[in-house]
Write a protein that holds these residues in place. Structure first.
Motif, PDB file in Angstrom:
ATOM      1  N   GLU A 125       0.840  -1.221  -0.273  1.00  0.00           N
ATOM      2  CA  GLU A 125       0.108  -0.513  -0.183  1.00  0.00           C
ATOM      3  C   GLU A 125       0.752   1.270  -0.291  1.00  0.00           C
ATOM      4  N   GLY A 140      -3.040   3.695  -3.464  1.00  0.00           N
ATOM      5  CA  GLY A 140      -3.790   2.614  -2.226  1.00  0.00           C
ATOM      6  C   GLY A 140      -3.145   1.419  -2.490  1.00  0.00           C
ATOM      7  N   LYS A 141      -3.667   0.720  -2.862  1.00  0.00           N
ATOM      8  CA  LYS A 141      -3.284  -1.004  -2.683  1.00  0.00           C
ATOM      9  C   LYS A 141      -2.690  -1.276  -3.865  1.00  0.00           C
ATOM     10  N   HIS A 167      -5.224   1.088  -7.164  1.00  0.00           N
ATOM     11  CA  HIS A 167      -5.966   1.023  -6.044  1.00  0.00           C
ATOM     12  C   HIS A 167      -7.245  -0.106  -5.975  1.00  0.00           C
ATOM     13  N   THR A 217      -8.829   2.178  -3.983  1.00  0.00           N
ATOM     14  CA  THR A 217      -8.103   3.024  -1.944  1.00  0.00           C
ATOM     15  C   THR A 217      -6.972   3.541  -3.511  1.00  0.00           C
ATOM     16  N   GLY A 218      -6.601   4.198  -2.171  1.00  0.00           N
ATOM     17  CA  GLY A 218      -5.701   5.372  -2.362  1.00  0.00           C
ATOM     18  C   GLY A 218      -6.496   6.333  -2.682  1.00  0.00           C
TER      19      GLY A 218
END
Length: 171
Positions: free
Chosen positions: A77, A82-83, A99, A122-123
């Protein structure tokens, strides 16, 4: 001794360039309707200034597949992405998947079309439609790609993934 090291390094670099890429679309069952054909190198684009990849939209949890065989260099991450998963593939190209909702790859060798995670938000994609941000960075600069666009000098290090995706979708 020094000459042997240099010859070994040159051989290693050449072998990396000669390995065929064999590319596949990184989001399972994606079509041309799932991404904007003109989003690569779009300006302005958030904090990064220029969009250096393509966003492939899909339902959260849709499988993300390795677009080429390669070596997973990072699976974890980071703030903006994000991931993310970073894979070193043929021709010394780094494939960046961001993401992700979850990561299912670990460091080491990975085969093309192997599931590495799922589409997420994500992120800096939190609160936005789930998608995979996919970018390809070359370690060997393509000097002819430099242009006058914002951050245009950086363009020599990025390949347009839309070209490869479209080619795979028509095959």
């Amino acid at each position: 001794m020094k000459r042997k090291i240099i010859l070994g390094l040159i051989s290693f670099l050449i072998i990396g360039l000669l390995i065929p890429q064999n590319f596949s679309v990184p989001v399972k069952d994606a079509s041309k309707a799932d991404f904007n054909q003109n989003s690569f190198w779009h300006y302005p684009w958030g904090k990064s200034g220029t969009h250096k990849g393509v966003d492939i939209f899909a339902k959260k949890g849709t499988d993300v597949l390795a677009s080429t065989s390669g070596i997973v260099l990072f699976a974890g991450e980071i703030e903006i992405g994000g991931k993310v998963i970073i894979i070193l593939g043929p021709k010394w190209r780094i494939h960046y998947y961001a993401h992700l909702d979850n990561i299912q790859a670990s460091l080491g060798f990975i085969s093309r079309n192997e599931k590495i995670g799922t589409v997420g938000d994500t992120g800096n994609a939190v609160g936005k439609q789930p998608h995979l941000h996919y970018a390809i960075v070359t370690l060997l600069p393509y000097l002819w790609q430099i242009d006058t666009a914002p951050q245009g000098w950086k363009k020599m290090f990025y390949l347009n993934p839309v070209t490869l995706i479209n080619k795979d979708l028509t095959n």
